[in-house]
Structure formats: structure tokens, C-alpha cells
Design an enzyme around this catalytic site. Sequence first.
Site, short mmCIF file in Angstrom:
data_model
loop_
_atom_site.label_atom_id
_atom_site.label_comp_id
_atom_site.label_asym_id
_atom_site.label_seq_id
_atom_site.Cartn_x
_atom_site.Cartn_y
_atom_site.Cartn_z
N ILE A 175 0.80 -1.22 0.00
CA ILE A 175 0.00 0.00 0.00
C ILE A 175 0.83 1.27 0.00
O ILE A 175 0.32 2.35 -0.21
CB ILE A 175 -1.01 0.05 1.18
CG1 ILE A 175 -0.33 -0.32 2.51
CG2 ILE A 175 -2.21 -0.82 0.90
CD1 ILE A 175 -1.26 -0.24 3.71
N SER A 197 10.58 3.27 3.82
CA SER A 197 9.91 2.01 4.13
C SER A 197 8.99 1.55 3.01
O SER A 197 8.68 2.32 2.10
CB SER A 197 9.08 2.17 5.40
OG SER A 197 7.93 2.93 5.10
N ASP A 199 7.29 15.98 9.83
CA ASP A 199 6.97 15.64 8.44
C ASP A 199 5.46 15.63 8.21
O ASP A 199 4.91 14.70 7.62
CB ASP A 199 7.60 14.29 8.09
CG ASP A 199 7.78 14.11 6.58
OD1 ASP A 199 7.70 15.10 5.84
OD2 ASP A 199 7.98 12.96 6.14
N GLU A 241 5.03 2.91 -0.67
CA GLU A 241 6.46 2.75 -0.82
C GLU A 241 7.06 4.13 -0.73
O GLU A 241 6.78 5.00 -1.56
CB GLU A 241 6.80 2.10 -2.15
CG GLU A 241 8.22 1.59 -2.18
CD GLU A 241 8.58 1.01 -3.54
OE1 GLU A 241 9.43 0.12 -3.56
OE2 GLU A 241 8.02 1.45 -4.55
N GLY A 242 7.83 4.37 0.31
CA GLY A 242 8.40 5.70 0.50
C GLY A 242 9.92 5.66 0.48
O GLY A 242 10.53 4.69 0.02
N THR A 243 10.49 6.72 0.99
CA THR A 243 11.94 6.84 1.05
C THR A 243 12.52 5.92 2.11
O THR A 243 13.66 5.48 2.01
CB THR A 243 12.33 8.29 1.42
OG1 THR A 243 11.21 9.13 1.16
CG2 THR A 243 13.53 8.76 0.66
N LYS A 272 4.75 -2.18 8.30
CA LYS A 272 5.73 -1.23 7.79
C LYS A 272 7.12 -1.84 7.89
O LYS A 272 7.65 -2.05 8.98
CB LYS A 272 5.66 0.08 8.60
CG LYS A 272 6.65 1.14 8.14
CD LYS A 272 6.36 2.50 8.78
CE LYS A 272 7.42 3.51 8.38
NZ LYS A 272 7.07 4.89 8.76
P1 ADP Z 1 7.30 6.27 5.00
O1 ADP Z 1 8.26 6.56 6.10
O2 ADP Z 1 7.86 5.32 3.99
O3 ADP Z 1 6.73 7.52 4.39
P2 ADP Z 1 4.67 5.88 6.23
O4 ADP Z 1 4.53 5.46 7.65
O5 ADP Z 1 4.38 7.31 5.91
O6 ADP Z 1 6.11 5.46 5.69
O7 ADP Z 1 3.73 4.98 5.34
C1 ADP Z 1 3.73 5.08 3.92
C2 ADP Z 1 2.33 4.93 3.38
O8 ADP Z 1 1.78 3.66 3.75
C3 ADP Z 1 1.32 5.95 3.92
O9 ADP Z 1 1.34 7.16 3.19
C4 ADP Z 1 0.01 5.22 3.79
O10 ADP Z 1 -0.49 5.30 2.46
C5 ADP Z 1 0.40 3.77 4.07
N1 ADP Z 1 0.18 3.48 5.50
C6 ADP Z 1 1.04 3.67 6.53
N2 ADP Z 1 0.51 3.31 7.70
C7 ADP Z 1 -0.74 2.88 7.43
C8 ADP Z 1 -1.84 2.39 8.23
N3 ADP Z 1 -1.73 2.24 9.54
N4 ADP Z 1 -2.99 2.06 7.59
C9 ADP Z 1 -3.10 2.18 6.26
N5 ADP Z 1 -2.13 2.64 5.46
C10 ADP Z 1 -0.95 2.99 6.02
MG MG Z 2 5.40 8.91 5.07
#
Ligand code: ADP
Ligand code: MG
Length: 391
Positions: free
Chosen positions: A29, A35, A173, A31-33, A86
Site C-alpha cells: 500500500i 519504508s 513531516d 512505498e516511500g523513502t 511497515k
Molecule cells: P514512510 O516513512 O515510507 O513515508 P509511512 O509510515 O508514511 O512510511 O507509510 C507510507 C504509506 O503507507 C502511507 O502514506 C500510507 O499510504 C500507508 N500506511 C502507513 N501506515 C498505514 C496504516 N496504519 N494504515 C493504512 N495505510 C498505512
Molecule cells: Mg510517510
Amino acid sequence: VESSVQADMERLQEDFPGFRERYRLIKRIGEGTFSTVFKAEDIHYDLYDNSWDHEDDLSKWTPPPLKGRSSRSRSPRKRSRFVAIKKIYVTSSPARILNELELLHDLRQCPSVCPLITAFRHTDQVVAILPYFRHGDFRAYFREMTIPDIAIYLRSLFTALKSVHEHKILHRDIKPTNFLYDPTTQHGVLVDFGLAEREGTDSKPCLCHEARETRKHRQAGSVWAQTSMNTQPGYPKSDTRPSRRANRAGTRGFRAPEVLFKCTEQTTAIDIWSAGVILLTILSKRFPFFNSADDVEAMIEIATIFGSKRMKAAGLLHGCVFETTIPTIGQQGFTMEKIILWSTCRAEDKPLTPDEKLAIRFLERCMELDPSRRITAQEALDHEFLNMGMS
Ligand code: ADP
Ligand code: MG
């Protein structure tokens, strides 16, 4: 892409002994920098233990006896639930990963903050397990939001910020992808504490914390955004002056002016600015609103709105001299009302409604250049705008 996601999911299931018995991976769901996030079904939901320090080793966990399992499936009350897994990239430092998990653990009781269920480590790989939160795509819903919708959205975001800030934690952030919001239920949760830090971490005294009087008599220290040496409009591409060090973690376009001015004593007020940028985005119906390649460009964008006079004063708070010869930056800048009217292409015959004006007044309180004058999360929750229709 599909096969790489499949391979990713396979690897995750294989790396962690016992993973398959406990979680059923559904899809990727995010994919970021830092995780990759997967949606999964948590098969043994009711056996959960919420203390991650206890349940930190998945390999020690054993599935319940089959008898227990079948009786559960007959019971309508006990269902499986969805979780977000995550997977933190192994390139993140252990200290940083620990920081994220610790802060989430501290914030586990906070309303509108996505709680940490548990976390596992296998060699250098760490996964955090969070309840899955259904949410919409900001880009798909933000243009449709009415003023009362915006107030509800922000009420939820500022509720999260209030408790995070009460814990003396800076999220660092704040942006739409880190605030998961479901426009149908109008609930939101704050996620991603990957850049968060406790107030005071790495901080050194900055001029902005000195009494206003003392500051007036002090010579401005470092000169950073000065462009007056150039005869050509613009700014120096290769600046050889010694740089000041300050935490500038965050996302382009959402950084507060004090972060850009390298304030060494940043506070929770930086998150309020970023929340203000979200509001500006919604009201102007433009995403991203700010679109700078670097911090100097970001300053130019902010200065274009606020004018060089106020920008100069904002820089001096932190000992920075802001000088510019860029012709599009005026002395006085523009009002937020003007900015919003222009960016939404509103004609003169369709003036702002009282509700819109109220939202803009609130926006101006969030985007105060001086962090000490900016509204706090608590004050925001008491503001008329966030209490619209609540009486
Ligand atoms: P990153 O550090 O890679 O940005 P995030 O914690 O922001 O990681 O998570 C990346 C994305 O994953 C979020 O923008 C969201 O779309 C999805 N995501 C993260 N946590 C949840 C959650 N608890 N429920 C649903 N989607 C989630
Ligand atoms: Mg994020």
C-alpha cells in the site's frame, strides 16, 4: 512492478519465522523513502498483546491449538482484522528505527495518532505492525472539500498534533500522505514518526529564543540568504560562506521558515506551519502548492507571498540577513485572501463567504512567519474555525 511486489512479499514472509502463521499479506500500500508498507490480515487478532517489548520475537510465538481456532471461527464476535506492516529499510540506522518505535510507543494512547501494535526484528530487518486505517487519496478528495469538511479534517489533524506536542515531540513531516484521512467517515490518523524527534534534541541556543529586547541590540550573526553581492537578479549558486547546521528533516514545500533559516532551536511550531501549508493547498486547490527544488527556492516562494519586508524580519529572528534583488518579490507581499482568490481563479463578482474568510484567518495564524507568534495546537482547537458547527 507486480512481480517485484510479489517477490518483496515472499521475502518478508520467508525472513520472519512464523510470519505466515500469523499474517496473510494482501498487497503493497505504500512505498516511500524509508519504508515499504503492506496491508495484511492479522489472523490471530484476539491473541494480541499490545506491549511490543514483550512480544518482540515472532519466532517465540506459537499458533494456538487448532481446537481454539475453529471455535473462534464459529464465533461471530471474533474476527480477524487488517494491519499495516511497515517494513523499514535496512539502510535506516538502528538508532533512527529505535527512535521511531519509541516515540510511537510513547504516543500509543493519543487520539488521532495511529498506534503501534507491535514490532519485530529479524537480523537487520525491522517491521512495525499498525492497525490498518482505511483512507482516501488526498489528491482525489481535497478539491471537493467544503469549508465545514476542511474544519473537520483539521480538527482531527490538530487533535493529533496537540497530543504529540504535549509529549514534547516534533513530528517534522506533516503532509497529506502522513495524515491518513477517510473522507466518508471523516476520521483521520497521523502516521510516520520516522523523522520525529523530542523537543530539544540537538538544539543549540538560537537568537529567536532570546528576549525581544536583547535581540534588537544584537548584530545579526550569520549571513546566509544574502544576494546583494550579485549585480544580476538571482541568488548565488555556489555559496562559499560557512554554513550553519540545523535539522532540516522534512518534506520540500512543507518546511517552516525557521527550518529554512536554519534555526538551531526548533520547536513544535514547525508542525503547525506544515499543517497550515496543507490548509493553503486545500483552499487554493493546488497540490503541491509550493514547488521548490531547494531551500533557497523555498524561501523565494514564501517571500513572494509575504513580501521582502516581513521575510527580512523573520530571518533576523534567527540571525539571518535576507536580501534579494529578485524583481517578483515585492516589499509588502500579498494577503492570503488575494493568493486564494487568484489561485482558484475567482472572479471579482464572487467574493469570499464569511466561512471562507474565517478559514483564511485561521490559515494566517498557522502560517505566522515568527514561530513564537504562531498558533499552538491547543489554541487551534479553541479557534472559532475548528469549532464550526460544533455548538
Ligand atoms: P514512510 O516513512 O515510507 O513515508 P509511512 O509510515 O508514511 O512510511 O507509510 C507510507 C504509506 O503507507 C502511507 O502514506 C500510507 O499510504 C500507508 N500506511 C502507513 N501506515 C498505514 C496504516 N496504519 N494504515 C493504512 N495505510 C498505512
Ligand atoms: Mg510517510
